[in-house]
Design a protein around this motif. Structure first.
Motif, short mmCIF file in Angstrom:
data_model
loop_
_atom_site.label_atom_id
_atom_site.label_comp_id
_atom_site.label_asym_id
_atom_site.label_seq_id
_atom_site.Cartn_x
_atom_site.Cartn_y
_atom_site.Cartn_z
N PRO A 56 0.79 -1.23 0.00
CA PRO A 56 0.00 0.00 0.00
C PRO A 56 0.82 1.28 0.00
N GLY A 57 2.11 1.18 0.24
CA GLY A 57 2.94 2.39 0.27
C GLY A 57 3.32 2.92 -1.09
N ILE A 58 2.96 2.20 -2.17
CA ILE A 58 3.40 2.60 -3.52
C ILE A 58 2.75 3.91 -3.96
N GLU B 73 2.92 9.63 -5.30
CA GLU B 73 2.30 10.95 -5.17
C GLU B 73 3.32 11.97 -4.67
N GLU B 74 4.12 11.56 -3.71
CA GLU B 74 5.14 12.48 -3.19
C GLU B 74 6.23 12.72 -4.23
N ALA B 75 6.46 11.72 -5.08
CA ALA B 75 7.51 11.84 -6.09
C ALA B 75 7.10 12.75 -7.24
N SER C 244 -4.23 14.52 -12.33
CA SER C 244 -4.74 15.84 -12.71
C SER C 244 -3.91 16.94 -12.07
N THR C 245 -3.69 16.81 -10.78
CA THR C 245 -2.92 17.82 -10.05
C THR C 245 -1.49 17.91 -10.57
N CYS C 246 -0.91 16.75 -10.80
CA CYS C 246 0.48 16.69 -11.24
C CYS C 246 0.67 17.33 -12.61
#
Length: 567
Positions: free
Chosen positions: A143-145, A150-152, A190-192
């Motif tokens: 689940p950490g992927i 997202e942080e990357a 979308s945000t990225c």
């Protein structure tokens, strides 16, 4: 095994590990090797030996070697570029081939491994390699992927940033039936992409444009994800258009190519593309003040494209036309390009969506008349003229608001580059009996003056009135018909006689099909012109008989060929 780990030369150790790798393909020997696990610490600094150990671990991992898998993960975490590259490439190959390895690796990945991607001291190449690896793993087992990816998305390197986008898009497609996950990834994408398009880094902006193309490619092959993918495109349209309207050279060209593909997906599914078109129009209307020449060209091409799109949301068109009029009212007179672009776009919208645009344009008709009469830009005035014509064509009752400007419109006929549009406007106004009489009187007065002050524009207007059948059965109309015939032979206007003759031909053409009604009208015209308003019918009949005989005499006789047979 002792040869591989003992105090022998690097060459002997490498050959020993290579031999162990070959032996590991045998089940019996493999079971023995599993009973003699090699700890990661025994992997030494010699590069050739290390690479041989990686291949050895890969063979055992294929057959559920848990310790060997952990050894590969440990090597993949090393700082040496050669080692981690080989180890990660080996793991990627195993994950793609063997489901059991994929599941085992997902369970074996720890937070410290994921943090390698985000660590400040991690090289871009190393982060890229780990992103490519974790994107292949099942999310339910690791689940950490998603949080890591997202942080990357804020990674400063364009290549790493693009790899994150590609990985997220791949996850989005793979988990198309998981609604919760899809919406989460959609929001991240979308945000990225939007932040990427707005980035100060040129390379990031370029990669963001490429990302939009990737999303569009996904639309064409993943029908199950259409709604969410359209949503991503819709979010990205506004910053994409801002890049186009700013004119950034090669980047603008790439952005236009991307937007052309956006238009294509809108055409393929107009019900879902309506939101994208709404975003595009809304962005354009709010960014006109900073538009460039190339940006203006783009807007006008978009307007032409919109003319071929059916069933757009009426609210979208009405809102866009209202925003354009508001923008026009607030732009300074020296804002040439924004004003011309806005009014041209408005004109194109009116041409395709009359009912939606009419309330906005008709309520601002006085504003457009003021542009026609007072502005210094002829092409801007011409566009405003077309909008006023649009209003009159849609509802003649609005004529009462502008008929007092008829004298000023007549003066505009002297401008060669506006005369055709002005003539069209005055022809529409001539539907009103009093205005028509005033227009015809002006033309006759100018024509019979000593200086003959008729301009090309007046002849153009006269021709337009004839072609549009505005000349009816009033005394002034009859005089105008006679006057038109005299213009054909006027030496000063000889170069315009074809225009007048063509207009007269169009005016009289229906006589072929409606000889009775039009014949009476012609008789009235000639009666008024030749004999005055009180001529008797006998006088007219005698004149018609004489004219008919003259016409017969003027026709060429039929010459017979000597070989023709007798009738």
């Amino acid at each position: 095994m002792s040869s591989a780990t003992g105090c022998y030369s690097a060459f002997i150790r490498a050959e020993a590990v290579r031999s162990l790798t070959l032996l590991a393909n045998n089940v019996t020997i493999r079971n023995v090797l599993w009973s003699l696990p090699v700890a990661p610490e025994s992997v030494e600094s010699n590069m050739d030996v290390c690479l041989q150990w990686i291949r050895y671990f890969a063979v055992l991992t294929e057959h559920n070697g848990r310790n060997e898998l952990q050894s590969l993960i440990t090597i993949a975490s090393e700082d040496s570029e050669t080692l981690y590259t080989e180890a990660i490439n080996t793991l990627i190959s195993l994950v793609k081939k063997y489901d059991n390895v994929c599941s085992a690796l997902a369970k074996s990945i720890r937070p410290q491994h994921l943090n390698i991607i985000l660590a400040k001291n991690t090289t871009n190449k190393r982060a890229l390699a780990w992103i490519n690896l974790i994107a292949l793993l099942p999310l339910n087992l690791q689940p950490g992927i998603i949080p890591t990816l997202e942080e990357a998305t804020s990674h400063p390197d364009p290549d790493v940033w693009m790899a994150v986008i590609v990985s997220l898009l791949d996850i989005f497609v793979r988990y198309k039936y998981d609604a919760t996950l899809k919406y989460m990834v959609e929001d991240i994408l979308s945000t990225c992409i939007v932040l990427g398009l707005q980035s100060r880094d040129v390379d990031i902006r370029k990669r963001s444009i490429q990302a939009i193309k990737l999303v569009i490619d996904s639309v064409t092959v993943n029908e199950d994800n259409v709604s969410e993918l359209y949503s991503i495109i819709n979010t990205a349209v506004s910053p994409l258009i801002k890049i186009i309207m700013r004119d950034e050279g090669d980047m603008q060209y790439e952005a236009e190519i991307a937007f052309d593909r956006v238009k294509k997906v809108c055409e393929d599914n107009i019900s879902k593309g309506k939101g994208i078109i709404h975003s595009a129009l809304s962005t354009i209307t709010t960014r006109l003040i900073t538009i460039t020449e190339k940006g203006s060209d783009f807007v006008l091409r978009l307007a032409q494209w919109l003319k071929h799109i059916h069933n757009l949301d009426p609210v979208t068109i009405s809102s866009a036309s209202g925003e354009l009029v508001y923008t026009l009212r607030n732009l300074r007179d020296d804002s040439r390009l924004p004003r011309v672009t806005a009014v041209a776009l408005l004109e194109q919208l009116c041409a395709r969506y009359e009912n939606e645009c009419f309330p906005v344009i008709s309520s601002n008709i006085q504003f457009f008349v003021s542009i026609i009469l007072n502005d210094k830009l002829d092409n801007f005035r011409t566009a405003a003229l077309k909008l006023v014509i649009f209003v009159l064509r849609h509802d003649c009752s609005t004529l009462s608001e502008i008929k007092r400007f008829k004298p000023q419109f007549m003066l505009l006929l002297e401008a060669d580059n506006m005369k055709f549009v002005v003539a069209e406007l005055l022809s529409l106004m001539a539907k009103d009996r009093n205005i028509r009489k005033s227009i015809l009187t002006d033309i006759i007065r100018l024509g019979i003056s000593q200086e003959n002050q008729l301009f090309k524009g007046h002849i153009t207007l006269l021709s337009r009135l004839l072609i549009d059948k505005r000349i009816l059965n009033e005394p002034t109309d009859y005089v105008m018909i006679l006057f038109a015939y005299t213009l054909v032979s006027h030496p000063r206007l000889e170069y315009l006689k074809f225009q007048v003759v063509s207009a007269l031909w169009c005016y009289h053409k229906p006589i072929e099909k409606e000889i009775g009604r039009r014949g009476d009208q012609l008789r009235n015209e000639f009666q008024s012109a030749l004999f005055g308003r009180h001529a008797t019918s006998t006088e007219v009949e005698e004149w018609c008989a004489m004219s008919s005989s003259l016409l017969e005499l003027s026709r060429p006789s039929t010459v017979r060929h000597p070989n023709d047979s007798a009738a």
